[in-house]
Design a protein around this motif. Structure first.
Motif, PDB file in Angstrom:
ATOM      1  N   GLN A   1      55.681  38.952  29.588  1.00  0.00           N
ATOM      2  CA  GLN A   1      55.682  39.499  30.883  1.00  0.00           C
ATOM      3  C   GLN A   1      55.959  38.256  31.632  1.00  0.00           C
ATOM      4  O   GLN A   1      55.847  36.941  31.334  1.00  0.00           O
ATOM      5  CB  GLN A   1      54.155  39.665  31.229  1.00  0.00           C
ATOM      6  CG  GLN A   1      53.542  41.071  30.260  1.00  0.00           C
ATOM      7  CD  GLN A   1      53.812  42.065  31.112  1.00  0.00           C
ATOM      8  OE1 GLN A   1      54.720  41.865  32.270  1.00  0.00           O
ATOM      9  NE2 GLN A   1      53.938  42.988  30.105  1.00  0.00           N
ATOM     10  N   LYS A   2      56.548  38.134  32.939  1.00  0.00           N
ATOM     11  CA  LYS A   2      56.556  37.227  34.052  1.00  0.00           C
ATOM     12  C   LYS A   2      55.962  37.174  35.555  1.00  0.00           C
ATOM     13  O   LYS A   2      56.140  37.883  35.670  1.00  0.00           O
ATOM     14  CB  LYS A   2      58.190  37.299  33.799  1.00  0.00           C
ATOM     15  CG  LYS A   2      58.828  36.710  32.768  1.00  0.00           C
ATOM     16  CD  LYS A   2      60.455  36.816  32.981  1.00  0.00           C
ATOM     17  CE  LYS A   2      61.081  36.336  31.835  1.00  0.00           C
ATOM     18  NZ  LYS A   2      63.062  36.167  32.235  1.00  0.00           N
ATOM     19  N   GLY A   3      55.479  36.377  35.985  1.00  0.00           N
ATOM     20  CA  GLY A   3      54.785  37.230  37.388  1.00  0.00           C
ATOM     21  C   GLY A   3      55.767  36.647  38.441  1.00  0.00           C
ATOM     22  O   GLY A   3      56.165  35.633  38.323  1.00  0.00           O
ATOM     23  N   LYS A   4      55.535  38.098  38.817  1.00  0.00           N
ATOM     24  CA  LYS A   4      56.683  37.656  40.338  1.00  0.00           C
ATOM     25  C   LYS A   4      56.389  36.383  41.805  1.00  0.00           C
ATOM     26  O   LYS A   4      56.964  35.762  41.595  1.00  0.00           O
ATOM     27  CB  LYS A   4      56.456  39.123  41.303  1.00  0.00           C
ATOM     28  CG  LYS A   4      56.804  40.258  40.044  1.00  0.00           C
ATOM     29  CD  LYS A   4      57.190  41.493  41.327  1.00  0.00           C
ATOM     30  CE  LYS A   4      57.798  42.906  40.466  1.00  0.00           C
ATOM     31  NZ  LYS A   4      57.982  43.988  40.520  1.00  0.00           N
ATOM     32  N   SER A   5      55.041  36.575  41.301  1.00  0.00           N
ATOM     33  CA  SER A   5      54.597  35.730  43.014  1.00  0.00           C
ATOM     34  C   SER A   5      53.962  34.501  41.907  1.00  0.00           C
ATOM     35  O   SER A   5      53.682  34.219  40.684  1.00  0.00           O
ATOM     36  CB  SER A   5      53.758  36.123  43.594  1.00  0.00           C
ATOM     37  OG  SER A   5      51.938  36.582  42.824  1.00  0.00           O
ATOM     38  N   LYS A   6      53.738  33.682  42.597  1.00  0.00           N
ATOM     39  CA  LYS A   6      52.769  32.385  42.306  1.00  0.00           C
ATOM     40  C   LYS A   6      51.694  32.707  41.581  1.00  0.00           C
ATOM     41  O   LYS A   6      51.153  31.839  41.127  1.00  0.00           O
ATOM     42  CB  LYS A   6      52.992  31.250  43.069  1.00  0.00           C
ATOM     43  CG  LYS A   6      52.511  29.933  42.153  1.00  0.00           C
ATOM     44  CD  LYS A   6      52.879  28.672  44.010  1.00  0.00           C
ATOM     45  CE  LYS A   6      52.718  27.377  43.866  1.00  0.00           C
ATOM     46  NZ  LYS A   6      52.690  26.373  44.843  1.00  0.00           N
ATOM     47  N   GLU A   7      50.332  33.280  42.762  1.00  0.00           N
ATOM     48  CA  GLU A   7      49.540  33.578  41.584  1.00  0.00           C
ATOM     49  C   GLU A   7      49.434  34.005  40.269  1.00  0.00           C
ATOM     50  O   GLU A   7      48.527  33.677  39.369  1.00  0.00           O
ATOM     51  CB  GLU A   7      48.371  34.174  42.812  1.00  0.00           C
ATOM     52  CG  GLU A   7      48.731  33.498  44.196  1.00  0.00           C
ATOM     53  CD  GLU A   7      47.912  34.805  45.293  1.00  0.00           C
ATOM     54  OE1 GLU A   7      47.800  35.565  45.107  1.00  0.00           O
ATOM     55  OE2 GLU A   7      47.197  33.886  45.938  1.00  0.00           O
TER      56      GLU A   7
END
Length: 643
Positions: free
Chosen positions: A601-607
């Motif tokens: 998985q790769k997060g879209k936002s920094k959070e």
């Protein structure tokens, strides 16, 4: 150099060593001149013969146990007896041939026994002799050897039984030599102990000297292996003859018992080393020296050793007997009284002279009586029977018949006694007497003394036999007592060993139980620590907020409702160790799968990226703890043999 070696057991006796060598010297003893030599015999029990031939000479060696026995006088004083132990005789060929050509005393066809005027050689083996030959041997040896040289032989047997002190390495050999270089010498080793060497080097009668050249002589003629083999033969011979049973009243027992002992110890014959070649019985010479190459060559007596006699030294073996002068006297030269006696003698003995006897010589008339029955149970009872007949004045003829009957009975009961010959003599004398006459006082006293001495001899033998049996019984009882003591000690040892084993086993079980309890307690503490860490981790995970729906698919299995802390602890207690292990494995697999999925998985936002990173870190920490816990559980299950 040629050499012939043969192992054989013989008794050698040289009646007079001085006579053999031609009396070369009378000798000295403690700085005194010898004035008379009454005996100078050599007695030797051989175990090996060897002949060595080189270009210039031939020498014979005889190895065994023996000694030089000499009885002599110094300064017209008392006779002195000296003895020198020997382990070898060195005989040059000229002496061997001189001995071999000496006059035969007796000859038995087919016998290897040699009885010559100057030397006797008797084999210590009787297995090939018939009973007739053995009987002939007994009579001949008793007449020619055992009776004339009884004192020397008895003393020699006592020496080899009790006092033998010879060690047989080369440094301890003692050689009586007639070799030209050491003519009439005893050779000993210079390496002997000083005390013994000084004592042995003292001069004695009949010898030219005693020198310290034995080691050099033997090393010149024999190899190291040959000397070692000789040593083994002599040691075995010493073992045999230390056990020999010898009856001085029956000297032939020396030959018989030697034959028995040598046969019994045949299996202990030393092994012939490699490099030593012994000749076979088929190769031996018939003659004095069995290993001789030949006896046909003439070896003359050396001129440098002129032969002498005792008479030349001023010694006579025979006492001179004064001759009685026989001179003829006429009857007219005699007194009238002697003429009357002579006249009476010419007329023949008078009645008074022919019938005169002393009172103790007169045989009284006795009443003819039938002899009482002779006891048959023991020799002693038979001799008491003869004693009774003598005391009760039976007829001399009847007493003679009784002596004859008792003699025959004793010969049947006992193979050998010392008084059979005397009994036969008395029987023959009394059986020739007239009927109706008894024993005179003198004969009665003499015969009673004879019978009493025989009875006393039997009682002495019985006492010795009784003492021997008592000694045997005491030894048996002592052996049995020691055996019982050993059995008791063995039982006590086994019991102590058993008790010690039980104690050690109890301690071992106790230690194992204690160790097992400690391990269980340790495992429990570890499990509690793991559970606490797991609960803390679980609490930490619960505090982490749920990420977006795209991460919800990470949990493959349906979510289990969170129970209370108390319910979880009860569930943990109810589960078995194997179930707990399987649960941990499943949890480990589940977390591993979640980590792999989350990494994709790769997060879209920094959070979101921060959330993924935090959760991965938390799961990796939990995975590390689970791995360690699984390893410990697995080890515990293996120990309990559940997997």
């Amino acid at each position: 150099m040629e050499k012939r070696i043969f192992a054989s057991n013989n008794l050698w006796i040289i009646p007079s060593w001085g006579k053999v060598l031609g009396y070369p010297i009378l000798g000295m003893y403690k700085n005194h001149k010898i004035t008379d030599i009454r005996a100078d015999s050599v007695v030797f029990l051989s175990s090996m013969e060897c002949t060595i031939k080189n270009a210039s000479e031939t020498t014979h060696y005889i190895f065994g146990i023996g000694y030089y026995y000499v009885k002599f006088q110094i300064d017209q004083g008392k006779y002195i007896i000296d003895k020198r132990p020997l382990t070898a005789l060195q005989i040059p060929d000229f002496l061997a041939q001189f001995l071999n050509k000496s006059k035969d005393i007796t000859f038995m066809e087919g016998s290897d026994m040699i009885l010559k005027e100057l030397i006797y050689k008797i084999p210590l083996s009787l297995y090939q002799k018939s009973e007739t030959q053995k009987s002939f041997l007994k009579g001949t040896l008793n007449r020619e050897i055992f009776v004339p040289y009884k004192e020397t032989i008895v003393d020699f047997v006592n020496y080899i039984q009790h006092n033998i002190d010879i060690d047989y390495p080369i440094i301890h050999h003692r050689i009586l030599s007639a070799d030209k270089r050491h003519f009439n010498h005893i050779l000993i080793s210079n390496q002997l102990q000083d005390k013994f060497k000084e004592e042995y080097l003292e001069s004695t009668a009949g010898l030219n000297g005693i020198s310290t050249e034995a080691k050099e002589v033997l090393e010149k003629d024999f190899s190291f292996m040959e000397l070692a083999y000789i040593e083994k033969l002599l040691k075995r011979q010493e073992q045999v003859f230390a056990k020999i049973q010898f009856d001085p009243m029956y000297p032939f027992s020396l030959i018989e018992n030697s034959d028995i002992l040598l046969s019994q110890m045949k299996q202990s014959d030393p092994i012939i080393p490699a490099g030593i070649s012994l000749i076979t019985p088929l190769e031996i010479q018939k003659g004095l020296i069995q290993t001789a190459f030949t006896f046909s060559l003439d070896a003359p007596w050396p001129e440098e050793f002129p032969r002498k006699t005792l008479e030349i030294w001023g010694i006579s073996k025979e006492k001179s007997i004064p001759k009685i002068a026989l001179t003829e006297k006429k009857s007219t030269d005699l007194s009238p009284e002697y003429q009357k006696i002579l006249s009476t003698y010419k007329q023949g003995p008078t009645e008074s002279n022919s019938t005169f006897q002393f009172g103790f010589q007169k045989n009284p008339r006795v009443q003819q009586r039938i002899l009482p029955p002779m006891p048959q149970d023991s020799i002693k009872a038979m001799l008491r029977y003869l004693e009774r007949l003598i005391i009760e004045d039976y007829e001399m003829i009847e007493i003679g018949n009784a002596f004859s009957e008792v003699r025959d009975k004793i010969k049947d009961l006992k193979l050998h006694t010392d008084y059979i010959w005397n009994m036969s003599k008395i029987a023959n004398i009394l059986q020739k007497e007239k009927f109706g006459f008894g024993l005179n006082p003198r004969d009665k006293e003499k015969y009673l003394e004879d019978v009493h001495s025989w009875i006393q001899a039997i009682e002495t033998e019985e006492q010795k036999e009784q003492e021997r049996l008592e000694q045997i019984q005491r030894e048996k009882e002592q052996i049995e007592l020691e055996k019982q003591r050993e059995i008791q000690l063995e039982r006590e040892r086994i019991e102590q060993q058993h008790q010690e084993h039980m104690r050690l086993e109890r301690e071992r079980l106790k230690q194992e139980k204690q160790k097992e309890q400690e391990e269980i307690a340790k495992e429990q503490r570890k499990q509690e620590t793991i559970d606490q860490k797991h609960m803390k981790q679980q609490q930490l995970l619960e505090t982490i907020p749920i990420i977006k729906p795209e991460f919800e698919s990470l949990d493959k299995s349906p979510e289990i409702p969170i129970s209370t802390k108390k319910e979880k602890e009860e569930q943990q207690i109810q589960k078995s160790p194997l179930d707990k292990y399987n649960e941990l494995v499943m949890k480990f697999t589940e977390i591993t799968n979640n980590i792999n999925t989350l990494k994709k998985q790769k997060g879209k936002s920094k959070e979101e990226k921060k959330e993924i990173k935090t959760r991965l870190k938390s799961w990796k920490l939990e995975l590390k703890l689970l791995k360690k816990e699984i390893k410990q559980k697995k080890k515990a299950l293996k120990k309990q043999k559940l997997i």
